[in-house]
Design an enzyme around this catalytic site. Sequence first.
Site, short mmCIF file in Angstrom:
data_model
loop_
_atom_site.label_atom_id
_atom_site.label_comp_id
_atom_site.label_asym_id
_atom_site.label_seq_id
_atom_site.Cartn_x
_atom_site.Cartn_y
_atom_site.Cartn_z
N ASP A 68 -5.21 6.79 8.16
CA ASP A 68 -5.18 5.76 7.13
C ASP A 68 -5.40 4.37 7.74
OD1 ASP A 68 -4.94 6.65 4.43
OD2 ASP A 68 -2.98 7.47 4.91
N TYR A 106 4.06 5.87 5.63
CA TYR A 106 4.55 6.81 6.63
C TYR A 106 5.64 6.18 7.49
CZ TYR A 106 0.41 9.35 5.18
OH TYR A 106 -0.54 10.00 4.42
#
Length: 325
Positions: A68, A106
């Site tokens: 990402d 995350y």
Amino acid sequence: MTDSTYYKAINWNAIEDLIDKSTWEKLTEQFWLDTRIPLSNDLDDWRTLNATEKNVVGHVFGGLTLLDTLQSQDGIDQLRKDVRTPQELAVFNNIQFMESVHAKSYSSIFSTLNTSEEIDEIFEWTNTNEFLQKKAKIVNKIYQSGAPLEKKIASVFLETFLFYSGFYTPLYYLGNNKLANVAEIIKLIIRDESVHGTYIGYKFQLGFNELSEAEQEKMQDWMYNLLYELYDNEESYTETLYAGTDWIDDVKTFLRYNANKALMNLGQNALFPDTADDVNPIVMNGLSTGTANHDFFSQVGNGYLLGHVEAMQDDDYNIGLPKDK
């Protein structure tokens, strides 16, 4: 008076491509933030996992963070250089921001579940794993020096295929009624990535359909060769990531299934024989389960009222383009 336009204002009342408008509306409707998900509610489940399982979860999310980060810092920035409409550029601005939200999410998971020493180990592993670094290098090389259509192929492969070696884990636990709030974040990310992959695949198809037959064949050869290269590396990554578990073969099946989805986004034929029926039903159950209702302001529940997180269906990849020549 002289006509001396220096800079054009974007006009959302003069839409050149209705897919730009519908994608913008879909993405803004889906807006979410990780801070609204009560991750601490998963701590009891986390404590039931053994050391190998916790290690896998940490490394899975470390790998997803890296991908990402690549997409938010380099991938979308490169795609923005080859837009067809001003509204397309606005859509990519939205996508780029949400990719940063994904990467940040995350770390919210890490700060909830892991110690500072464990977090350091996760990022050290992420920054040095040879197979994870190799796929980032392959994709980013295309972003930096590839042709516009090649960049779109790389982006779709990243969004719809390469993420899924990591997505398998939280979906598996969700299918077993564990780590529901962690999985909620992943399902929100999957919902975003489904739109991103479909939209970028659509933009690829517009350009692909403008090529001559010979140019199309050359592009298809390049595309399938890239997929073979990425899949070969992804098998090795999966074997290292899931070492010590009995999930490896199931993850590879899930990868092949999603590689076919990526090709579908690009308007191409499936490469692998794997279908949804071949994927671990526990994972498919986790993927297809809608979220519970979530009050955006009070954080009650673990799903947003503004939309349900659902698996992409085959029809969702058909957005009205004519068949390939």
